[in-house]
Design a protein around this motif. Structure first.
Motif, mmCIF file in Angstrom:
data_model
loop_
_atom_site.group_PDB
_atom_site.id
_atom_site.type_symbol
_atom_site.label_atom_id
_atom_site.label_comp_id
_atom_site.label_asym_id
_atom_site.label_seq_id
_atom_site.Cartn_x
_atom_site.Cartn_y
_atom_site.Cartn_z
ATOM 1 N N ASP A 70 0.826 -1.206 0.000
ATOM 2 C CA ASP A 70 0.000 0.000 0.000
ATOM 3 C C ASP A 70 0.864 1.261 0.000
ATOM 4 O O ASP A 70 0.529 2.259 -0.655
ATOM 5 N N SER A 71 1.981 1.221 0.727
ATOM 6 C CA SER A 71 2.854 2.400 0.773
ATOM 7 C C SER A 71 3.515 2.655 -0.572
ATOM 8 O O SER A 71 3.913 3.786 -0.871
ATOM 9 N N LEU A 72 3.611 1.619 -1.398
ATOM 10 C CA LEU A 72 4.169 1.764 -2.743
ATOM 11 C C LEU A 72 3.114 2.212 -3.750
ATOM 12 O O LEU A 72 3.430 2.460 -4.910
ATOM 13 N N GLY A 73 1.865 2.293 -3.315
ATOM 14 C CA GLY A 73 0.789 2.668 -4.230
ATOM 15 C C GLY A 73 0.231 1.501 -5.009
ATOM 16 O O GLY A 73 -0.448 1.685 -6.029
ATOM 17 N N GLY A 74 0.484 0.272 -4.540
ATOM 18 C CA GLY A 74 -0.011 -0.916 -5.227
ATOM 19 C C GLY A 74 0.993 -1.467 -6.223
ATOM 20 O O GLY A 74 2.032 -0.863 -6.477
ATOM 21 N N VAL A 75 0.688 -2.626 -6.763
ATOM 22 C CA VAL A 75 1.544 -3.285 -7.752
ATOM 23 C C VAL A 75 0.703 -3.597 -8.980
ATOM 24 O O VAL A 75 -0.383 -4.185 -8.874
ATOM 25 N N THR A 76 1.198 -3.217 -10.145
ATOM 26 C CA THR A 76 0.481 -3.426 -11.397
ATOM 27 C C THR A 76 0.969 -4.688 -12.096
ATOM 28 O O THR A 76 2.179 -4.891 -12.248
ATOM 29 N N ASP A 112 -10.458 -16.939 -6.159
ATOM 30 C CA ASP A 112 -10.051 -17.793 -5.054
ATOM 31 C C ASP A 112 -10.903 -17.459 -3.832
ATOM 32 O O ASP A 112 -10.817 -16.357 -3.280
ATOM 33 N N ALA A 113 -11.730 -18.395 -3.418
ATOM 34 C CA ALA A 113 -12.644 -18.157 -2.301
ATOM 35 C C ALA A 113 -11.895 -17.941 -0.992
ATOM 36 O O ALA A 113 -12.298 -17.127 -0.151
ATOM 37 N N ALA A 114 -10.777 -18.661 -0.819
ATOM 38 C CA ALA A 114 -10.041 -18.571 0.441
ATOM 39 C C ALA A 114 -9.435 -17.183 0.640
ATOM 40 O O ALA A 114 -9.428 -16.645 1.750
ATOM 41 N N SER A 115 -8.917 -16.580 -0.439
ATOM 42 C CA SER A 115 -8.284 -15.268 -0.325
ATOM 43 C C SER A 115 -9.214 -14.134 -0.739
ATOM 44 O O SER A 115 -8.812 -12.966 -0.705
ATOM 45 N N HIS A 116 -10.452 -14.476 -1.163
ATOM 46 C CA HIS A 116 -11.441 -13.492 -1.616
ATOM 47 C C HIS A 116 -10.925 -12.696 -2.819
ATOM 48 O O HIS A 116 -11.299 -11.535 -3.003
ATOM 49 N N LEU A 117 -10.087 -13.329 -3.615
ATOM 50 C CA LEU A 117 -9.529 -12.667 -4.787
ATOM 51 C C LEU A 117 -10.362 -13.012 -6.008
ATOM 52 O O LEU A 117 -10.664 -14.172 -6.262
ATOM 53 N N ASP A 118 -10.759 -11.989 -6.744
ATOM 54 C CA ASP A 118 -11.585 -12.192 -7.939
ATOM 55 C C ASP A 118 -11.085 -11.237 -9.018
ATOM 56 O O ASP A 118 -11.424 -10.053 -9.020
ATOM 57 N N LEU A 119 -10.249 -11.754 -9.930
ATOM 58 C CA LEU A 119 -9.645 -10.931 -10.961
ATOM 59 C C LEU A 119 -10.031 -11.445 -12.344
ATOM 60 O O LEU A 119 -9.855 -12.627 -12.647
ATOM 61 N N ALA A 120 -10.559 -10.562 -13.158
ATOM 62 C CA ALA A 120 -10.828 -10.907 -14.550
ATOM 63 C C ALA A 120 -9.533 -10.779 -15.345
ATOM 64 O O ALA A 120 -8.586 -10.123 -14.901
ATOM 65 N N GLY A 152 -6.826 -9.269 -17.609
ATOM 66 C CA GLY A 152 -6.547 -7.866 -17.885
ATOM 67 C C GLY A 152 -5.491 -7.320 -16.945
ATOM 68 O O GLY A 152 -4.892 -8.060 -16.160
ATOM 69 N N THR A 153 -5.269 -6.023 -17.013
ATOM 70 C CA THR A 153 -4.258 -5.366 -16.188
ATOM 71 C C THR A 153 -4.904 -4.794 -14.939
ATOM 72 O O THR A 153 -5.951 -4.151 -15.007
ATOM 73 N N HIS A 154 -4.267 -5.026 -13.806
ATOM 74 C CA HIS A 154 -4.812 -4.602 -12.520
ATOM 75 C C HIS A 154 -3.714 -3.941 -11.688
ATOM 76 O O HIS A 154 -2.546 -4.330 -11.776
ATOM 77 N N THR A 155 -4.086 -2.984 -10.871
ATOM 78 C CA THR A 155 -3.201 -2.456 -9.841
ATOM 79 C C THR A 155 -3.732 -2.953 -8.508
ATOM 80 O O THR A 155 -4.798 -2.529 -8.051
ATOM 81 N N LEU A 156 -3.013 -3.877 -7.911
ATOM 82 C CA LEU A 156 -3.478 -4.537 -6.690
ATOM 83 C C LEU A 156 -3.020 -3.780 -5.456
ATOM 84 O O LEU A 156 -1.851 -3.383 -5.359
ATOM 85 N N ASN A 157 -3.928 -3.589 -4.504
ATOM 86 C CA ASN A 157 -3.540 -3.012 -3.228
ATOM 87 C C ASN A 157 -2.922 -4.109 -2.350
ATOM 88 O O ASN A 157 -2.744 -5.251 -2.786
ATOM 89 N N GLN A 203 -5.141 -7.307 -1.798
ATOM 90 C CA GLN A 203 -5.244 -8.100 -3.018
ATOM 91 C C GLN A 203 -3.911 -8.771 -3.347
ATOM 92 O O GLN A 203 -3.886 -9.924 -3.789
ATOM 93 N N SER A 204 -2.824 -8.067 -3.128
ATOM 94 C CA SER A 204 -1.505 -8.641 -3.403
ATOM 95 C C SER A 204 -1.230 -9.831 -2.507
ATOM 96 O O SER A 204 -0.703 -10.861 -2.951
ATOM 97 N N LEU A 205 -1.590 -9.699 -1.241
ATOM 98 C CA LEU A 205 -1.414 -10.826 -0.325
ATOM 99 C C LEU A 205 -2.266 -12.005 -0.774
ATOM 100 O O LEU A 205 -1.824 -13.156 -0.757
ATOM 101 N N GLY A 206 -3.512 -11.725 -1.188
ATOM 102 C CA GLY A 206 -4.364 -12.800 -1.684
ATOM 103 C C GLY A 206 -3.753 -13.484 -2.881
ATOM 104 O O GLY A 206 -3.811 -14.714 -3.015
ATOM 105 N N LEU A 207 -3.122 -12.708 -3.754
ATOM 106 C CA LEU A 207 -2.525 -13.289 -4.950
ATOM 107 C C LEU A 207 -1.359 -14.208 -4.615
ATOM 108 O O LEU A 207 -1.285 -15.343 -5.104
#
Length: 365
Positions: free
Chosen positions: A190-196, A205-213, A215-220, A223-227
């Motif tokens: 978060d201090s880096l402004g996310g990761v693209t 992923d139900a366990a991490s609550h991650l739902d990405l279509a 495409g390109t994403h900037t993860l907070n 979301q990054s931890l879930g990934l």
């Protein structure tokens, strides 16, 4: 000219040097230690206060005292080994054990003599190993034994047991230990402004609550931890696929660090250093800002082109399809090469499941 005299030519030369220094920021561990070291240098008047602030953040474990002398010898040629763990708790820093906490990510960083080349070996958490006897947080002694899951070492006896298990497995002495907890990981992102990054396939992923279509994403941070903890929804669903996913994320993270001007902003730099050190547990010899500065200087010449990444050669366990075991010949090839401070031969990973997964659904920009 006097040493304080400044000309446009000198200023331009300094700008080129600063630009090259920024481009050399190539690794997650190195980013942490550099931000800590550079923060100390922000100003002479505030240096003592900054040192005290950062040192008070770092938790430490006296690995050497706990493990005693029955350990592999340290390298005589200046090579260095660091065990890097990602965990969901820092309880080990306070009690000597993890109190049920888990270590989901384990990497052995071997820095070759001269400190200009390195090898990073990921150890799958589901690997069955022989665990040595370890002290527990309750003051008892776990007897260890054969066919123990690798990441249970941390749960049983904290950082000291994890180090002892890796040393037993590899025959390498771990000169240092660095642990980053997952809550801190989120704050750093978060201090880096996310990761693209870009996903080529949907990740849900139900366990991490991650739902990405796709495409390109900037993860907070969340979301990054879930990934990086996603397992069932990418590749072959194994820990081996997750390791590949983590490697792809690290590449995206490095791109983000290099491109966001972090090192040119003292305020952001100090903020990141403060966040990072609050999230760290180290061995006691690294538990101060000056020691981290020294480590940063040691690793300053390492870059992605000089870092070889691989997964410990493993194969399926004959008794449990949910576990893997080190391949005796190939695994020993890896550790023997590093003990001799030599490159790992390609034959070591040719038959391994570790680097053959299919978690190619994430790519760095």
């Amino acid at each position: 000219m006097g040493r304080h005299e400044t000309t446009p030519r000198h200023r331009h030369a300094r700008r080129r040097r600063r630009h090259r220094a920024r481009r050399r920021g190539r690794g997650t561990l190195r980013t942490i230690v550099w931000t800590t070291g550079l923060a100390v240098l922000l100003g002479a008047a505030g240096a003592a206060a900054v040192v005290h602030r950062l040192q008070s953040n770092v938790h430490s474990v006296d690995i050497d005292s706990t493990l005693g002398r029955d350990r592999p010898p340290a390298a005589e040629n200046g090579a260095m080994n660091i065990l890097v763990l990602g965990s969901d708790s820092r309880m080990g820093a306070d009690s000597g054990g993890a109190g049920g906490a888990r270590s989901d990510t384990a990497m052995v960083l071997h820095v070759y003599q001269g400190r200009k080349q390195a090898a990073l070996v990921s150890v799958p958490r589901d690997t069955l190993v022989t665990r040595p006897a370890c002290a527990t947080p309750a003051g008892t002694r776990d007897p260890g034994g054969a066919r123990k899951m690798f990441n249970e070492s941390y749960s049983v006896g904290g950082p000291s047991c994890a180090v002892s298990t890796v040393e037993r497995l590899s025959g390498l002495r771990m000169d240092h230990f660095v642990e980053l907890d997952f809550n801190g990981f989120k704050k750093i992102i978060d201090s880096l402004g996310g990761v693209t990054l870009t996903t080529t396939e949907p990740i849900k992923d139900a366990a991490s609550h991650l739902d990405l279509a796709p495409g390109t994403h900037t993860l907070n941070g969340e979301q990054s931890l879930g990934l990086v903890r996603t397992r069932k929804s990418v590749g072959d669903g194994s820990d081996l696929g997750r390791i590949q996913l983590q490697q792809a994320f690290v590449k995206a993270l490095l791109t983000q660090v290099r491109g966001n001007g972090l090192l040119s902003s003292p305020t952001r730099l100090l903020g990141l250093a403060d966040t990072a050190t609050k999230s760290m547990t180290t061995d006691s010899s690294l538990a101060n800002a000056r020691a981290l500065m020294s480590l940063a200087g040691t690793l300053k010449d390492l870059g992605s082109s000089r870092l070889t990444s691989l997964t410990l050669p493993v194969g399926p366990d004959a008794k449990d399809p949910n576990r893997v075991v080190p391949l005796p010949t190939e695994g020993e090839q890896v550790w023997r090469a590093l003990r001799a401070d030599r490159p790992v031969p390609s034959s070591a990973t040719a038959s391994s499941l570790g680097d053959k997964g299919s978690a190619g659904s994430v790519v760095a920009p």
